[in-house]
Design a protein around this motif. Structure first.
Motif, PDB file in Angstrom:
ATOM      1  N   ALA A 256       0.869  -1.155  -0.090  1.00 60.75           N
ATOM      2  CA  ALA A 256       0.016  -0.237   0.070  1.00 60.75           C
ATOM      3  C   ALA A 256       1.062   1.297  -0.155  1.00 60.75           C
ATOM      4  CB  ALA A 256      -1.035  -0.134   1.227  1.00 60.75           C
ATOM      5  N   SER A 257       0.223   2.132  -0.501  1.00 62.31           N
ATOM      6  CA  SER A 257       1.128   3.421  -0.641  1.00 62.31           C
ATOM      7  C   SER A 257       0.886   4.140   0.993  1.00 62.31           C
ATOM      8  CB  SER A 257       0.413   4.588  -1.552  1.00 62.31           C
ATOM      9  OG  SER A 257      -0.799   4.765  -1.363  1.00 62.31           O
ATOM     10  N   ALA A 258      -0.251   4.156   1.550  1.00 63.85           N
ATOM     11  CA  ALA A 258      -0.575   4.591   2.775  1.00 63.85           C
ATOM     12  C   ALA A 258      -1.579   3.657   3.486  1.00 63.85           C
ATOM     13  CB  ALA A 258      -0.893   5.876   2.751  1.00 63.85           C
ATOM     14  N   VAL A 259      -1.668   3.594   4.854  1.00 68.37           N
ATOM     15  CA  VAL A 259      -2.654   2.918   5.529  1.00 68.37           C
ATOM     16  C   VAL A 259      -3.571   3.923   6.242  1.00 68.37           C
ATOM     17  CG1 VAL A 259      -1.178   0.844   5.683  1.00 68.37           C
ATOM     18  CG2 VAL A 259      -1.220   2.544   7.574  1.00 68.37           C
ATOM     19  N   ALA A 260      -5.004   3.278   6.549  1.00 65.34           N
ATOM     20  CA  ALA A 260      -5.934   4.371   7.133  1.00 65.34           C
ATOM     21  C   ALA A 260      -5.988   3.876   8.407  1.00 65.34           C
ATOM     22  CB  ALA A 260      -6.960   4.401   6.178  1.00 65.34           C
ATOM     23  N   VAL A 261      -5.673   2.663   8.963  1.00 65.36           N
ATOM     24  CA  VAL A 261      -6.075   2.014  10.097  1.00 65.36           C
ATOM     25  C   VAL A 261      -4.730   1.761  11.019  1.00 65.36           C
ATOM     26  CG1 VAL A 261      -8.228   0.926   9.284  1.00 65.36           C
ATOM     27  CG2 VAL A 261      -5.755  -0.392   9.104  1.00 65.36           C
ATOM     28  N   ALA A 262      -4.923   1.359  12.280  1.00 62.86           N
ATOM     29  CA  ALA A 262      -3.980   1.264  13.167  1.00 62.86           C
ATOM     30  C   ALA A 262      -4.305  -0.230  13.963  1.00 62.86           C
ATOM     31  CB  ALA A 262      -3.902   2.224  14.292  1.00 62.86           C
ATOM     32  N   ALA A 263      -3.103  -0.679  14.302  1.00 61.62           N
ATOM     33  CA  ALA A 263      -3.196  -2.152  14.991  1.00 61.62           C
ATOM     34  C   ALA A 263      -3.996  -1.943  16.479  1.00 61.62           C
ATOM     35  CB  ALA A 263      -1.723  -2.560  15.430  1.00 61.62           C
ATOM     36  N   GLY A 264      -4.974  -2.889  16.428  1.00 62.55           N
ATOM     37  CA  GLY A 264      -5.670  -3.139  17.543  1.00 62.55           C
ATOM     38  C   GLY A 264      -7.175  -2.505  17.133  1.00 62.55           C
ATOM     39  N   GLN A 265      -7.363  -1.942  16.015  1.00 62.71           N
ATOM     40  CA  GLN A 265      -8.576  -1.136  15.614  1.00 62.71           C
ATOM     41  C   GLN A 265      -9.557  -2.319  15.037  1.00 62.71           C
ATOM     42  OE1 GLN A 265      -7.783   2.153  12.972  1.00 62.71           O
ATOM     43  NE2 GLN A 265      -9.976   2.177  12.485  1.00 62.71           N
ATOM     44  N   GLU A 266     -10.898  -2.133  15.227  1.00 64.92           N
ATOM     45  CA  GLU A 266     -11.840  -2.963  14.802  1.00 64.92           C
ATOM     46  C   GLU A 266     -12.302  -2.255  13.503  1.00 64.92           C
ATOM     47  OE1 GLU A 266     -15.115  -3.600  17.603  1.00 64.92           O
ATOM     48  OE2 GLU A 266     -13.731  -4.622  19.011  1.00 64.92           O
ATOM     49  N   VAL A 267     -12.321  -3.254  12.445  1.00 61.76           N
ATOM     50  CA  VAL A 267     -12.853  -2.771  11.268  1.00 61.76           C
ATOM     51  C   VAL A 267     -14.199  -3.571  10.752  1.00 61.76           C
ATOM     52  CG1 VAL A 267     -10.789  -1.670  10.537  1.00 61.76           C
ATOM     53  CG2 VAL A 267     -11.272  -4.090   9.899  1.00 61.76           C
ATOM     54  N   ARG A 268     -14.859  -2.777   9.737  1.00 63.93           N
ATOM     55  CA  ARG A 268     -16.054  -3.460   9.283  1.00 63.93           C
ATOM     56  C   ARG A 268     -15.790  -3.886   7.721  1.00 63.93           C
ATOM     57  NH1 ARG A 268     -20.712  -2.731  12.714  1.00 63.93           N
ATOM     58  NH2 ARG A 268     -21.799  -3.742  11.308  1.00 63.93           N
ATOM     59  N   ARG A 269     -16.556  -4.900   7.133  1.00 65.66           N
ATOM     60  CA  ARG A 269     -16.442  -5.227   5.802  1.00 65.66           C
ATOM     61  C   ARG A 269     -16.776  -4.023   4.830  1.00 65.66           C
ATOM     62  NH1 ARG A 269     -20.076  -9.970   3.844  1.00 65.66           N
ATOM     63  NH2 ARG A 269     -18.344 -11.208   4.637  1.00 65.66           N
ATOM     64  N   GLY A 270     -16.006  -3.827   3.852  1.00 70.12           N
ATOM     65  CA  GLY A 270     -16.201  -2.467   3.134  1.00 70.12           C
ATOM     66  C   GLY A 270     -15.648  -1.353   3.795  1.00 70.12           C
ATOM     67  N   GLN A 271     -14.812  -1.385   4.788  1.00 63.58           N
ATOM     68  CA  GLN A 271     -14.220   0.127   5.309  1.00 63.58           C
ATOM     69  C   GLN A 271     -13.147   0.142   4.827  1.00 63.58           C
ATOM     70  OE1 GLN A 271     -14.023   0.077   9.676  1.00 63.58           O
ATOM     71  NE2 GLN A 271     -12.315   1.298   9.705  1.00 63.58           N
ATOM     72  N   ILE A 272     -12.578   1.138   4.247  1.00 65.73           N
ATOM     73  CA  ILE A 272     -11.349   1.746   3.823  1.00 65.73           C
ATOM     74  C   ILE A 272     -10.369   1.313   4.669  1.00 65.73           C
ATOM     75  CG2 ILE A 272      -9.847   3.360   2.747  1.00 65.73           C
ATOM     76  CD1 ILE A 272     -12.238   4.770   1.289  1.00 65.73           C
ATOM     77  N   ILE A 273      -9.062   0.784   4.437  1.00 66.48           N
ATOM     78  CA  ILE A 273      -7.951   0.403   5.516  1.00 66.48           C
ATOM     79  C   ILE A 273      -6.804   0.983   4.889  1.00 66.48           C
ATOM     80  CG2 ILE A 273      -9.188  -1.564   6.451  1.00 66.48           C
ATOM     81  CD1 ILE A 273      -7.517  -3.434   4.731  1.00 66.48           C
ATOM     82  N   ALA A 274      -6.635   1.102   3.676  1.00 68.18           N
ATOM     83  CA  ALA A 274      -5.421   1.379   2.991  1.00 68.18           C
ATOM     84  C   ALA A 274      -5.765   1.989   1.590  1.00 68.18           C
ATOM     85  CB  ALA A 274      -4.256   0.182   3.078  1.00 68.18           C
ATOM     86  N   TYR A 275      -4.455   2.069   0.837  1.00 73.57           N
ATOM     87  CA  TYR A 275      -4.700   2.824  -0.633  1.00 73.57           C
ATOM     88  C   TYR A 275      -3.389   2.052  -1.283  1.00 73.57           C
ATOM     89  CZ  TYR A 275      -7.451   6.201   1.676  1.00 73.57           C
ATOM     90  OH  TYR A 275      -8.477   6.751   2.363  1.00 73.57           O
ATOM     91  N   VAL A 276      -3.746   1.763  -2.433  1.00 78.29           N
ATOM     92  CA  VAL A 276      -2.923   0.951  -3.569  1.00 78.29           C
ATOM     93  C   VAL A 276      -1.597   1.825  -3.755  1.00 78.29           C
ATOM     94  CG1 VAL A 276      -2.490   0.386  -5.697  1.00 78.29           C
ATOM     95  CG2 VAL A 276      -4.817  -0.227  -4.647  1.00 78.29           C
ATOM     96  N   GLY A 277      -0.514   1.182  -3.613  1.00 72.33           N
ATOM     97  CA  GLY A 277       1.042   1.722  -3.743  1.00 72.33           C
ATOM     98  C   GLY A 277       1.836   0.676  -4.490  1.00 72.33           C
TER      99      GLY A 277
END
Length: 306
Positions: A256-277
């Motif tokens: 990825a070019s950048a990540v949008a989440v942090a370790a320990g964070q709960e995420v849901r299906r469809g949630q943006i977590i990073a960007y292609v790089g």
């Protein structure tokens, strides 16, 4: 005329090439004038050298200050970019929750949910010329989005419980309230440039699929879960996100070019977590996507087709 008045000093100058000798006679007064002139020239040369050194040091200090200011500005812009991306991810999650709630309300014949009234903030100007957002303004917008998401989630959970009581067979439709821990769908837009399995004439086993896409294309979680790793890794994946979905199932998103989440964070299906790089061991922009079961990589194709 006394001896002091007739005293003379001689300066002998010999030219070895022409074999000529020149003699300059100076009186004591002339010698003093010559010495004074030489001293004055030496003072001027020394002063010029000191001034040059001072000017050079001052220019170096000015250049260093400019570099420091550029570094501070670059760091601030990177921080604003990260926070802005998180705000964008939260806005996408809010839209997803809104669509899920409207679907549930349509099932029970209820009207669409009303948007919560949110006061305008400095991060969302209503008019005038646009301006570059500061960190404080983006943080304010982020807090506003988090508040709206919590309100939407509470409204959705209340509607889901109401549906469960009124329609016992409707539990299968409450997708937003129930965990979606099985990976499904594509994690980003694009096309498969390298499939799962042996490649390079059987010299390497590819543990996932590569999805070619433009730099900056959003990457989403394919199932609910908890982020176990987020950020740079020296293993060749570059910027990477690992999500634990429970039951021994894990997904990995690499390069990825950048990540949008942090370790320990709960995420849901469809949630943006990073960007292609194209970070790490990569020859072009793409997403390396893996599905692991019990720690072993499996072919993601069957999950992506769901």
């Amino acid at each position: 005329m006394n001896e002091t008045q007739t005293q003379r000093y001689q300066i002998r100058i010999e030219d070895r090439e022409s074999h000529l000798t020149r003699i300059i006679q100076l009186s004591p007064r002339g010698l003093r004038l010559l010495a004074g002139g030489a001293a004055a020239v030496l003072v001027l040369v020394t002063a010029g050298a000191v001034l040059s050194v001072y000017t050079l040091m001052h220019s170096y200090e000015g250049a260093a200050e400019k570099r420091d200011l550029r570094d501070v500005n670059r760091i601030q812009q990177e921080q604003i970019l990260r926070v802005s991306k998180k705000a964008s991810a939260l806005a996408d999650e809010l839209d997803s929750l809104r669509r899920s709630e409207d679907s549930l309300r349509a099932i029970v014949g209820a009207p669409p949910a009303a948007d919560a009234e949110v006061a305008p903030t400095s991060a969302a100007p209503t008019g005038g010329a646009p301006h570059a957002l500061t960190t404080e303004e983006v943080d304010e917008a982020l807090e506003m989005l988090e508040t709206r998401i919590e309100e939407r989630r509470s409204s959705l959970d209340l509607l889901a419980r109401t549906m469960s009581r009124s329609f016992p067979g409707a539990a299968a439709y409450i997708s937003a309230g129930a965990p979606q821990t099985m990976p499904a769908g594509w994690p980003t837009e694009g096309y498969i440039s390298s499939p799962y399995g042996l490649r390079f004439q059987g010299t390497e086993f590819h543990q996932g699929v590569d999805i070619a896409a433009d730099v900056g294309t959003p990457i989403v979680a394919t199932a609910d879960g908890v982020v176990r790793a987020a950020g740079w890794t020296a293993s060749g994946y570059g910027n990477m996100v690992d999500i634990d979905h429970g039951g021994g199932i894990m997904t990995r998103y690499g390069h990825a070019s950048a990540v949008a989440v942090a370790a320990g964070q709960e995420v849901r299906r469809g949630q943006i977590i990073a960007y292609v790089g194209s970070t790490g061991y990569s020859t072009g922009p793409h997403l390396h996507y893996e599905v692991r079961v019990g720690g072993q990589p499996v072919n993601p194709a069957s999950y992506m087709s769901q």
